[in-house]
Scaffold this motif. Sequence first.
Motif, mmCIF file in Angstrom:
data_model
loop_
_atom_site.group_PDB
_atom_site.id
_atom_site.type_symbol
_atom_site.label_atom_id
_atom_site.label_comp_id
_atom_site.label_asym_id
_atom_site.label_seq_id
_atom_site.Cartn_x
_atom_site.Cartn_y
_atom_site.Cartn_z
ATOM 1 N N ILE A 191 0.974 -0.739 0.013
ATOM 2 C CA ILE A 191 0.200 -0.467 0.079
ATOM 3 C C ILE A 191 1.113 1.141 0.114
ATOM 4 N N VAL A 192 1.474 1.136 0.897
ATOM 5 C CA VAL A 192 3.192 2.621 0.829
ATOM 6 C C VAL A 192 3.792 2.577 -0.082
ATOM 7 N N LYS A 193 3.979 1.860 -0.826
ATOM 8 C CA LYS A 193 4.697 1.789 -2.451
ATOM 9 C C LYS A 193 3.933 1.973 -3.803
ATOM 10 N N ASN A 194 3.255 1.845 -3.299
ATOM 11 C CA ASN A 194 1.858 1.791 -3.674
ATOM 12 C C ASN A 194 1.567 3.645 -4.119
ATOM 13 N N ASN A 195 1.452 4.662 -3.003
ATOM 14 C CA ASN A 195 0.419 5.218 -2.864
ATOM 15 C C ASN A 195 2.030 5.899 -2.374
ATOM 16 N N LYS A 196 3.629 6.621 -3.089
ATOM 17 C CA LYS A 196 4.078 6.508 -2.235
ATOM 18 C C LYS A 196 4.084 8.158 -2.378
ATOM 19 N N GLU A 197 3.604 8.968 -3.379
ATOM 20 C CA GLU A 197 3.525 10.088 -3.677
ATOM 21 C C GLU A 197 2.878 11.177 -3.105
ATOM 22 N N ARG A 198 1.631 9.776 -2.292
ATOM 23 C CA ARG A 198 1.134 10.322 -0.543
ATOM 24 C C ARG A 198 1.831 10.692 0.990
ATOM 25 N N PHE A 199 3.006 10.225 0.808
ATOM 26 C CA PHE A 199 3.617 9.694 1.603
ATOM 27 C C PHE A 199 5.118 11.057 2.026
ATOM 28 N N SER A 200 5.760 11.811 3.086
ATOM 29 C CA SER A 200 6.391 12.530 3.297
ATOM 30 C C SER A 200 8.102 11.273 3.252
ATOM 31 N N GLN A 201 9.174 11.428 2.268
ATOM 32 C CA GLN A 201 9.920 11.421 2.092
ATOM 33 C C GLN A 201 11.565 11.411 2.381
ATOM 34 N N LYS A 202 12.014 11.556 2.787
ATOM 35 C CA LYS A 202 13.786 11.304 3.164
ATOM 36 C C LYS A 202 14.881 11.469 2.832
ATOM 37 N N ASN A 203 15.717 12.088 2.606
ATOM 38 C CA ASN A 203 17.223 11.903 1.914
ATOM 39 C C ASN A 203 17.550 11.657 3.243
ATOM 40 N N ILE A 204 19.041 10.548 3.884
ATOM 41 C CA ILE A 204 19.576 9.933 4.123
ATOM 42 C C ILE A 204 20.791 9.946 3.888
ATOM 43 N N GLU A 205 22.169 10.379 4.822
ATOM 44 C CA GLU A 205 23.462 9.556 4.539
ATOM 45 C C GLU A 205 24.074 9.246 5.495
ATOM 46 N N ILE A 206 24.521 8.263 5.181
ATOM 47 C CA ILE A 206 25.107 7.144 5.874
ATOM 48 C C ILE A 206 26.099 6.820 6.000
ATOM 49 N N LYS A 207 27.651 5.984 6.576
ATOM 50 C CA LYS A 207 28.644 6.400 5.665
ATOM 51 C C LYS A 207 29.053 4.899 7.143
ATOM 52 N N LYS A 208 29.708 3.943 7.077
ATOM 53 C CA LYS A 208 31.176 2.431 7.311
ATOM 54 C C LYS A 208 32.362 3.637 7.948
ATOM 55 N N GLU A 209 31.642 2.732 9.699
ATOM 56 C CA GLU A 209 32.964 3.945 10.461
ATOM 57 C C GLU A 209 33.218 2.378 11.290
ATOM 58 N N LYS A 210 34.390 2.191 10.762
ATOM 59 C CA LYS A 210 34.838 0.749 11.913
ATOM 60 C C LYS A 210 33.670 -0.213 11.401
ATOM 61 N N ASP A 211 33.890 -0.799 12.300
ATOM 62 C CA ASP A 211 32.275 -1.756 12.518
ATOM 63 C C ASP A 211 30.715 -1.642 12.091
ATOM 64 N N ASN A 212 30.494 -0.751 12.681
ATOM 65 C CA ASN A 212 28.907 0.609 12.550
ATOM 66 C C ASN A 212 29.122 1.077 11.368
ATOM 67 N N LEU A 213 27.519 1.701 11.215
ATOM 68 C CA LEU A 213 26.878 2.119 10.142
ATOM 69 C C LEU A 213 26.854 2.966 10.982
ATOM 70 N N VAL A 214 26.717 5.081 10.408
ATOM 71 C CA VAL A 214 26.465 5.202 11.227
ATOM 72 C C VAL A 214 25.680 6.789 10.413
ATOM 73 N N ILE A 215 24.638 7.761 10.767
ATOM 74 C CA ILE A 215 24.743 8.298 10.235
ATOM 75 C C ILE A 215 24.834 9.866 10.244
ATOM 76 N N GLU A 216 24.355 10.410 8.993
ATOM 77 C CA GLU A 216 25.563 11.805 8.905
ATOM 78 C C GLU A 216 24.808 13.060 8.835
ATOM 79 N N LYS A 217 23.709 12.629 8.064
ATOM 80 C CA LYS A 217 22.698 14.281 8.131
ATOM 81 C C LYS A 217 21.228 13.877 7.394
ATOM 82 N N VAL A 218 20.090 14.319 7.637
ATOM 83 C CA VAL A 218 19.002 13.400 7.243
ATOM 84 C C VAL A 218 18.648 14.969 6.679
#
Length: 221
Positions: A191-218
């Motif tokens: 349902i979400v995929k078929n109506n994606k234009e009606r939902f809010s969307q965000k861009n997230i930048e993530i990077k690998k740091e050592k063995d973890n993923l960490v968020i940089e910006k949204v």
Amino acid sequence: MKKMLVIIVILAMILVSMIIYKNIAINKNKSVNVQEVEQIEEYISKIYMWKEITKEALPTFENINNANELWVWEVIKKNLETYETTYEEIQQKGKELFGEKFERQIPKEGNDSFYYDKESNKYLATEIVLDEEEDSFLLKDIEKEGEKYKVKIIEYIEDYSEENKVIIRNLKEEEIGRVSTTDSETKIKEIVKNNKERFSQKNIEIKKEKDNLVIEKVNKE
């Protein structure tokens, strides 16, 4: 017989991969594999909060040290193994979730997320009260550039306020669809995929740091 078992295992792995991509990521570039998709979804789930507590499940920011303060400490609280902890454990969890550039420090006297107990010299996680709406997200796009990922998500709400029903809403609280509580999560995602234009969307930048993923910006789409 052994060959048949091997074939069955391979087919099962292919099926799992197809399900993951169908239910989670709508688009991805060829350099992103199934394991990376799973890791990204798991990491975002760790930092994706509840709007009734932090106003936004995932706020926008250009630098983690400028991110909404309540959201930061609630994310750390959510991911601690115990609700009675020390200053060092809180700070270490912050570095684990947000990376080595994370500079914020829990106030000695505590804050809205952690109550400081003088007798034990420990911090106690404060109580939270959740409503019947579950803040959720769906991975839309994943692009990989070296050790960094650019991820787009679709944000939606699963409303369980009605008996035997799940109401799918956007962040404006508009109803987009309904499913039965006996239906699979796949139906909600469709349902979400078929109506994606009606939902809010965000861009997230993530990077690998050592063995973890960490968020940089949204940022908002």
